[in-house]
Each structure stands twice: as structure tokens, then as C-alpha cells.
Motif scaffolding. Structure first.
Motif, mmCIF file in Angstrom:
data_model
loop_
_atom_site.group_PDB
_atom_site.id
_atom_site.type_symbol
_atom_site.label_atom_id
_atom_site.label_comp_id
_atom_site.label_asym_id
_atom_site.label_seq_id
_atom_site.Cartn_x
_atom_site.Cartn_y
_atom_site.Cartn_z
ATOM 1 N N THR A 169 0.892 -1.252 -0.102
ATOM 2 C CA THR A 169 0.135 0.054 -0.076
ATOM 3 C C THR A 169 1.011 1.360 -0.044
ATOM 4 O OG1 THR A 169 -0.197 -0.062 2.330
ATOM 5 C CG2 THR A 169 -1.923 -1.151 1.289
ATOM 6 N N VAL A 170 0.121 2.415 -0.327
ATOM 7 C CA VAL A 170 0.760 3.629 -0.157
ATOM 8 C C VAL A 170 0.378 4.227 1.152
ATOM 9 C CG1 VAL A 170 0.904 5.915 -1.219
ATOM 10 C CG2 VAL A 170 1.032 4.057 -2.776
ATOM 11 N N ASP A 171 1.319 4.629 2.083
ATOM 12 C CA ASP A 171 1.271 4.997 3.371
ATOM 13 C C ASP A 171 1.412 6.376 3.658
ATOM 14 O OD1 ASP A 171 0.378 4.622 6.146
ATOM 15 O OD2 ASP A 171 2.551 4.072 6.664
ATOM 16 N N GLY A 172 1.013 7.214 2.862
ATOM 17 C CA GLY A 172 1.081 8.740 3.125
ATOM 18 C C GLY A 172 2.455 9.271 2.733
ATOM 19 N N THR A 173 2.843 10.297 2.845
ATOM 20 C CA THR A 173 3.999 10.999 2.414
ATOM 21 C C THR A 173 5.123 11.313 3.470
ATOM 22 O OG1 THR A 173 3.045 13.138 2.374
ATOM 23 C CG2 THR A 173 2.487 12.227 0.446
ATOM 24 N N ALA A 174 6.278 11.691 3.202
ATOM 25 C CA ALA A 174 7.287 12.261 4.046
ATOM 26 C C ALA A 174 8.047 13.301 3.342
ATOM 27 C CB ALA A 174 7.852 11.039 4.569
ATOM 28 N N GLN A 175 8.882 13.631 4.272
ATOM 29 C CA GLN A 175 10.153 14.423 3.656
ATOM 30 C C GLN A 175 11.382 13.943 4.126
ATOM 31 O OE1 GLN A 175 10.461 18.613 4.022
ATOM 32 N NE2 GLN A 175 9.557 19.169 2.122
ATOM 33 N N VAL A 176 12.150 13.457 3.053
ATOM 34 C CA VAL A 176 13.497 12.740 3.696
ATOM 35 C C VAL A 176 14.948 13.872 2.814
ATOM 36 C CG1 VAL A 176 14.927 10.849 3.339
ATOM 37 C CG2 VAL A 176 12.523 10.559 3.601
ATOM 38 N N ALA A 177 15.717 13.973 3.622
ATOM 39 C CA ALA A 177 16.881 14.840 2.817
ATOM 40 C C ALA A 177 16.189 16.016 2.077
ATOM 41 C CB ALA A 177 17.500 13.716 2.101
ATOM 42 N N GLY A 178 15.220 16.663 2.820
ATOM 43 C CA GLY A 178 14.866 17.717 1.962
ATOM 44 C C GLY A 178 13.967 17.551 0.736
ATOM 45 N N ARG A 179 13.660 16.212 0.460
ATOM 46 C CA ARG A 179 12.808 16.026 -0.894
ATOM 47 C C ARG A 179 11.625 15.301 -0.342
ATOM 48 N NH1 ARG A 179 15.443 17.041 -5.581
ATOM 49 N NH2 ARG A 179 14.294 15.358 -6.447
ATOM 50 N N ASP A 180 10.570 15.600 -1.269
ATOM 51 C CA ASP A 180 9.114 15.336 -0.970
ATOM 52 C C ASP A 180 9.229 13.877 -1.568
ATOM 53 O OD1 ASP A 180 8.486 17.768 -0.130
ATOM 54 O OD2 ASP A 180 7.422 18.315 -1.963
ATOM 55 N N ALA A 181 8.488 13.005 -0.580
ATOM 56 C CA ALA A 181 8.538 11.632 -0.982
ATOM 57 C C ALA A 181 7.161 10.845 -0.608
ATOM 58 C CB ALA A 181 9.607 10.733 -0.093
ATOM 59 N N TYR A 182 7.075 9.783 -1.478
ATOM 60 C CA TYR A 182 5.841 9.032 -1.122
ATOM 61 C C TYR A 182 6.335 7.699 0.003
ATOM 62 C CZ TYR A 182 3.062 11.092 -4.876
ATOM 63 O OH TYR A 182 2.414 11.794 -5.750
ATOM 64 N N ARG A 183 5.547 7.145 0.598
ATOM 65 C CA ARG A 183 5.847 6.127 1.608
ATOM 66 C C ARG A 183 5.136 4.839 1.044
ATOM 67 N NH1 ARG A 183 7.591 7.255 7.012
ATOM 68 N NH2 ARG A 183 5.850 5.291 7.657
ATOM 69 N N LEU A 184 5.947 3.859 0.578
ATOM 70 C CA LEU A 184 5.500 2.623 0.208
ATOM 71 C C LEU A 184 5.528 1.722 1.325
ATOM 72 C CD1 LEU A 184 4.379 0.891 -2.268
ATOM 73 C CD2 LEU A 184 6.940 0.212 -2.766
ATOM 74 N N LEU A 185 4.629 0.930 1.699
ATOM 75 C CA LEU A 185 4.363 -0.102 2.905
ATOM 76 C C LEU A 185 4.292 -1.353 2.254
ATOM 77 C CD1 LEU A 185 4.463 -0.553 5.898
ATOM 78 C CD2 LEU A 185 1.874 -0.046 6.006
ATOM 79 N N ILE A 186 5.269 -2.288 2.627
ATOM 80 C CA ILE A 186 5.103 -3.729 2.132
ATOM 81 C C ILE A 186 5.078 -4.489 3.556
ATOM 82 C CG2 ILE A 186 6.273 -5.600 1.273
ATOM 83 C CD1 ILE A 186 8.039 -3.217 -0.291
ATOM 84 N N LYS A 187 3.978 -5.405 3.642
ATOM 85 C CA LYS A 187 3.922 -6.282 4.939
ATOM 86 C C LYS A 187 3.399 -7.830 4.304
ATOM 87 C CE LYS A 187 1.852 -4.554 8.397
ATOM 88 N NZ LYS A 187 0.718 -4.058 9.435
ATOM 89 N N PRO A 188 4.103 -8.532 5.033
ATOM 90 C CA PRO A 188 3.845 -9.787 4.671
ATOM 91 C C PRO A 188 2.329 -10.252 5.331
ATOM 92 C CG PRO A 188 5.899 -10.039 5.843
ATOM 93 C CD PRO A 188 5.380 -8.503 5.818
ATOM 94 N N LYS A 189 1.430 -11.070 4.748
ATOM 95 C CA LYS A 189 0.409 -11.596 5.128
ATOM 96 C C LYS A 189 0.301 -12.890 6.132
ATOM 97 C CE LYS A 189 -2.349 -9.961 1.135
ATOM 98 N NZ LYS A 189 -3.380 -10.414 0.097
ATOM 99 N N GLN A 190 1.456 -13.529 5.818
ATOM 100 C CA GLN A 190 1.588 -14.658 6.488
ATOM 101 C C GLN A 190 2.431 -14.667 8.042
ATOM 102 O OE1 GLN A 190 4.521 -16.040 3.238
ATOM 103 N NE2 GLN A 190 3.278 -17.726 2.831
ATOM 104 N N SER A 191 1.720 -15.683 8.780
ATOM 105 C CA SER A 191 2.578 -15.604 10.121
ATOM 106 C C SER A 191 3.704 -16.567 10.110
ATOM 107 C CB SER A 191 1.362 -16.146 11.280
ATOM 108 O OG SER A 191 0.969 -17.515 10.725
#
Length: 425
Positions: A212-234
Motif C-alpha cells: 500500500t501507499v502509506d502517506g508521504t514524508a520529507q527525506v533529506a529535504g525531498r518530498d517522498a511517498y511512503r510505500l508499505l510492504i507487509k507479509p500476510k503470513q504468520s
């Protein structure tokens, strides 16, 4: 690549296009020991925001992954930090013993400037690095230490490693970029950087994963999107991976893997400063300082595997197959890849299987001394249908070594390793 499972219903039946964006690990930049930990599920750390989250146009997970794959930054310079916390016990005096033993092994002609030896430091602790890139044939990576610096420079056909602390120099040669490109005609990527780590992480994404896309952020002065990767398995030790992706260029700026057990990230790599301007040509110039001890790559031919930074990926694979008895024949175990280990399970619960053809690991009591205590601090004795063995633990990668010499390894917990070993019987 299997479809990307996404909470925003984004799928990737067209994921074949993303295969073209994958890079192979650069042979000089990260030693096999580090790649082994990283590539197994390589993850990184959540993006640290410089200020308030930027307001950016909406984007789907699939579009963001494609943006990463299409990113083609040819010029940059910057500083990034990498923190690795595998939860290993304090080695105390054993650490220096291991290092000195490794340098003394093989032909005995070790060099502190050899990249495959020097960069093993990235496997633990926090490190600051400077990076500069100008196209396919000019790169520089510098590891900053207390009152010292280690630099790895690729300039045309020359590769230089320089350790200012010992005043030692390593010199090797590299094929021109055209010869070292992957099958898609793209240059090899450096897995120690946020971009290289992200590309390794995306290889693990399949239908057992939520993206999923989990919002935005600023990193090193740059605008960025946050990509969230999560396993479904236990059963996996991977909790989540977060990647901050530059909104303009599509280049990953920060990368995070947090374990399913909670707590601090296992690996955190991110830029604190970055510029996409062309670096000065002099950045990649290098002449061995007066009085420096220069070691040519051919002089390390007889060294131990830890120092064979000049060997190709295929040569390393052959050596490992010889050591572990090679891949098994086709059977109830799945095959990871041609020439690779057998694999039990799927997705994030995959367990690689090797056969050493020998006995298992001795107990701490059998070894005795500091080494015996170290082995006992890492291992848990386990039993099952497979027999008995020892599970060696970190916060990310765990391995079961059975008493009859089988090795089961993956980013899974102890119970999953025992289950895998039982199913192989």
C-alpha cells in the motif's frame, strides 16, 4: 513476479514489466556475508521526516512500484546512514579474533583495503557513508570512521579501495559498464544503498504480501511517498518494510525493515543529504598516497572466500555448492532457481535447505571456552520428526542445523524451521 496484493485493490498482473527493473548485486560493494543477510528479505527502516508531510498527488501502490522501476538517476551525490541491528550477542574479544583469523586465512595475503573484507562492518552497528555517482563507469562510496575513512572508487576500468587508517590500497579492474550490465541492458545496482535495498525487497513481493501507499514524508529535504510492504503470513520474522520514494525521480531515499517481534528496525538505510547535480570529475580521481602498501587483486586469488571480492557471482555459487553438497535432485522440495538451494514453503515463509554432508554443530560444552559460550548464547536445541539439531537466532534470519548436517535457513521463526525440517522427512 506474482500479483501485488494491495489494500487499495491495486494488482500487478502486468508485473513482468517490473522484472526489467531488477538489478544484480555489484560484486565489489557488499561482501557475500552482508548480501546473504540483506538479500534474504532485505528490508530497511521507516522514513524519518524532516518536517510536515508534503501534500502530493494521489498515487496507487502499483504506480509507485512502477515509478521505482522506471527511475533512472545517473548522477547524484549525498550522505546516508545505515544501521543494522540483528540482535546478536556482544562478541567481546571474539570479534577481533574472528577478524584477525579471517585476515590470516588462505594465502595470508590479506589487505584491510580489500572491499570484500572492509565492508563486512556494515553487518552491524550504525555507519555513515558518502556516495557519488556519475553514469555507469564512475562511482565512489566512502565509509566514514573515527578519524579515518575507507573509500571504494570505480573510475572506468579501475577499482580502488583505500583505507586511510592503515594506509593500504587495493587495486582491481572492472569490466566496462556495457559488459557488466544485466540482461535488460541496465547497469548493476549497489545493494548497500536505499535503491539497491528496495529492489532486493521487491523481489520478495508476491500474493502473500500486502502493498500500500502509506502517506508521504520529507527525506533529506525531498518530498517522498511512503510505500508499505507487509507479509500476510504468520511465522515470518519480517514485520513490515517501509520505503520513502522520491516523488520527482522515483528513487528510493530511505528504506526500512522492522521485525515482527517489534522494537527497533533490523536495517535502516536512508539519505540525510542528497543532490542530483553532476559531481565534480575530480571526485573519482585516485592516486595511491606516498608510502601506501598497494595490493593488486591477483595477489588475493588464494585468499579465503571472505576476501575473494574479485570472484564472479557464478564462482561464489560454485564454491558454496561444493561446500554444502550442491542442490538436491528434483523431488518433493521445490527448487528456488537453477543452481540454487532447495526451498520448502512459499512467500515470506520460504526456507532454503542445504546439506553439508557432515555432522551438526557441536555444543558449547564440547567446544569450551569463550567460543563455547558464544555458540550456546546463539543456539537453542530442538527436536522433531527430523531428529535433533540447533536453531541459531537473529532478529531477522534464523537457521536450524540438524545433527546429521542439514541446514534450514530463512526469515522465519524457530517453529517454522522445525516444521520445514519435519516436512522434508
Amino acid at each position: 513476479m506474482a500479483p501485488y496484493a494491495s489494500d487499495d485493490s491495486t494488482t500487478a498482473g502486468e508485473g513482468d514489466d517490473l522484472r526489467a527493473g531488477r538489478r544484480k548485486a555489484a560484486r565489489y560493494v557488499v561482501p557475500v556475508t552482508v548480501v546473504g543477510v540483506a538479500a534474504a528479505t532485505i528490508g530497511l527502516v521507516p522514513a524519518i521526516a524532516d518536517s510536515g508531510d508534503p501534500d502530493l498527488p494521489e498515487i496507487t501502490a502499483q504506480q509507485l512500484i512502477e515509478k521505482i522501476g522506471q527511475s533512472d538517476v545517473q548522477q547524484l551525490s549525498g550522505t546516508f546512514k545505515i544501521t543494522t541491528d540483528l540482535g546478536l550477542p556482544d562478541l567481546g574479544g571474539l570479534g577481533s579474533s574472528f577478524a584477525s583469523g579471517a585476515m590470516a586465512s588462505g594465502s595470508g595475503d590479506g589487505s584491510s583495503a580489500d572491499p570484500s573484507a572492509k565492508l563486512t562492518q556494515l553487518a552491524s552497528g550504525t555507519h555513515t557513508l558518502r556516495v557519488a555517482v556519475d553514469g555507469e563507469n564512475k562511482q565512489k562510496l566512502s565509509l566514514l570512521e573515527n578519524a579515518a575513512e575507507y573509500s571504494l572508487i570505480h573510475n572506468g576500468k579501475d577499482i580502488w579501495g583505500y583505507d586511510s587508517k592503515s594506509n593500504e590500497v587495493f587495486h582491481g579492474t572492472a569490466e566496462e559498464a556495457q559488459a557488466s550490465k544485466d540482461k535488460q541492458g541496465k547497469p548493476e545496482e549497489v545493494p548497500a544503498t536505499p535503491k539497491g535495498l528496495t529492489e532486493e525487497a521487491l523481489k520478495a513481493v508476491d500474493d502473500t504480501t500486502s502493498v500500500t501507499v502509506d502517506g508521504t514524508a520529507q527525506v533529506a529535504g525531498r518530498d517522498a511517498y511512503r510505500l508499505l510492504i507487509k507479509p500476510k503470513q504468520s511465522g515470518t520474522t519480517v514485520g513490515a518494510i517501509t520505503v520513502a520514494v522520491d516523488a520527482k525521480t522515483g528513487m528510493p531515499l530511505k528504506f526500512t525493515l522492522t521485525p515482527s517481534s517489534g522494537g527497533a528496525a533490523v536495517i535502516d538505510a536512508g539519505f540525510t543529504q542528497v543532490s542530483f547535480a553532476k559531481p565534480a570529475a575530480s571526485t573519482f580521481d585516485f592516486t595511491p598516497p606516498k608510502g601506501a602498501n598497494v595490493t593488486e587483486e591477483g595477489e588475493l586469488e588464494g585468499a579465503a572466500p571472505e576476501h575473494r571480492g574479485t570472484k564472479s557471482e557464478d564462482e561464489f555459487r560454485k564454491e558454496l555448492e561444493k561446500e554444502f553438497g550442491g542442490p538436491k535432485s528434483e523431488g518433493e522440495l521445490g527448487k528456488a532457481a537453477e543452481g540454487g538451494p532447495e526451498v520448502i514453503g512459499e512467500g515470506w515463509n520460504s526456507v532454503a535447505v542445504f546439506d553439508t554432508g557432515g555432522e551438526g554443530v557441536p555444543s558449547g560444552a564440547e567446544v569450551g571456552g569463550d567460543m563455547g559460550g558464544f555458540l550456546d548464547s546463539l543456539g537453542d536445541k530442538v527436536t522433531g520428526k527430523f531428529g535433533s539439531g540447533t536453531v541459531f537466532k537473529t532478529r531477522l534470519i534464523n537457521a536450524l542445523i540438524t545433527d546429521d548436517g542439514k541446514v534450514y535457513v530463512g526469515a522465519v521463526d524457530k517453529d517454522a524451521l522445525v516444521k520445514a525440517a519435519d516436512s522434508a522427512k
